[in-house]
Design a protein around this motif. Structure first.
Motif, short mmCIF file in Angstrom:
data_model
loop_
_atom_site.label_atom_id
_atom_site.label_comp_id
_atom_site.label_asym_id
_atom_site.label_seq_id
_atom_site.Cartn_x
_atom_site.Cartn_y
_atom_site.Cartn_z
N LYS B 17 0.86 -1.20 0.00
CA LYS B 17 0.00 0.00 0.00
C LYS B 17 0.88 1.23 0.00
O LYS B 17 1.73 1.40 0.88
N GLU B 48 -1.26 -1.27 -4.15
CA GLU B 48 -2.52 -0.58 -3.87
C GLU B 48 -2.27 0.92 -3.87
O GLU B 48 -1.46 1.43 -3.07
N SER B 50 -4.73 3.54 -3.88
CA SER B 50 -5.86 4.46 -3.62
C SER B 50 -5.42 5.69 -2.81
O SER B 50 -6.08 6.73 -2.86
N ALA B 80 -3.92 -1.65 -8.13
CA ALA B 80 -5.33 -1.57 -7.72
C ALA B 80 -5.63 -0.21 -7.10
O ALA B 80 -4.75 0.45 -6.56
N GLY B 81 -6.91 0.18 -7.22
CA GLY B 81 -7.40 1.37 -6.52
C GLY B 81 -6.93 2.70 -7.07
O GLY B 81 -6.80 3.67 -6.32
N LYS B 103 -10.00 -2.63 -9.49
CA LYS B 103 -10.62 -1.51 -8.78
C LYS B 103 -10.20 -1.48 -7.31
O LYS B 103 -10.13 -0.42 -6.70
N ASP B 104 -9.93 -2.66 -6.72
CA ASP B 104 -9.47 -2.67 -5.33
C ASP B 104 -8.63 -3.92 -5.05
O ASP B 104 -8.52 -4.80 -5.90
#
Lengths: 139, 112
Positions: B17, B48, B50, B80-81, B103-104
């Motif tokens: 992340k 990740e 996002s 992702a994200g 998408k996630d």
């Protein structure tokens, strides 16, 4: 009437985030939407990164001057440095089907901006002029 | 500004992340985190994004390098994200055709 904003920063990568925040505001004043603003920020960031990386060879504390001109029909950025003059013959974007890290900055700049021109005949340093037309409904 | 990076490895899938602005200043930090997982030869790396509000070409280059190194040991690296402006960078450079984009994280984990 042309509105002018001049940003002076040194060639230190942590300052790029400050430049991006300022360019974002300039784009907002010029009337660009969020998506165009993001792309313009990216283009100016890539140009500044190239100055730090190539003109100054990563050396911090050197001058980068960004003149932003909001004109009635276009937004213009003039980037000036006092680093090693770029070899204009060597500046080109790489083919996108060549998948490898690096070499995407020039492609991004020329894709996003409507006009990109290096000033000829500079005695020292570089001057890069970039223009983006302002959407008609925002003029 | 430095990045906030956390990672977890479970069932041969690593979730990395990243949060913050990925540019020429901070991308080496992301690269180090990816290289650590590559060294461990983790079969599937899910990055990740996002929490990434900005990514320039040095960030994209870091991900390309990671993907290529993973592929050398038959692993893979997916993302992702993505926020709209980050997805735009992928589309602009046509890397949306190269990377698997989910998408996630949950979707990225399932679609092995």
């Amino acid at each position: 009437m042309t509105k002018t904003i001049i940003l002076n920063l040194t060639s230190d990568p942590p300052l790029l985030s400050v430049m991006r925040a300022a360019v974002s505001k300039v784009c907002e004043i010029a009337g660009f939407d969020q998506m165009d603003t993001s792309k313009i920020i990216l283009a100016i960031d890539e140009a500044c990164s190239n100055i730090i990386r190539h003109a100054y060879k990563g050396k911090g504390g050197q001058s980068i001057k960004i003149t932003c001109k909001i004109k009635p029909t276009k937004l213009e950025f003039i980037l000036e440095d006092e680093g090693e003059p770029a070899d204009l013959k060597k500046i080109k974007s790489r083919p996108l089907d060549e998948i490898r890290p690096g070499g995407l900055g020039v492609y991004i700049i020329t894709s996003v901006m409507d006009k990109v021109k290096f000033a000829d005949g500079m005695e020292a340093g570089n001057r890069l002029i970039m223009q983006k037309s302002i959407p008609k409904d925002k003029k | 500004m430095s990045l906030k990076i956390t990672n977890s490895v479970e069932d041969k899938v690593a979730v990395l992340k990243i949060a913050g602005e990925v540019d020429m200043f901070s991308s080496p930090q992301a690269r180090n985190a990816i290289m650590e997982l590559v060294k461990q030869r983790v079969p599937r790396v899910v990055v990740e994004l996002s929490g990434v509000s900005y990514m320039d070409s040095s960030g994209v280059a870091t991900l390309i390098e990671g993907l290529q190194l993973c592929q050398k040991y038959n692993g893979t690296l997916v993302v992702a994200g993505l926020r709209d402006n980050v997805r735009e960078v992928f589309e602009l450079t046509r890397l949306d055709k190269i990377f698997q984009i989910y998408k996630d994280v949950d979707t990225a984990k399932v679609n092995e």
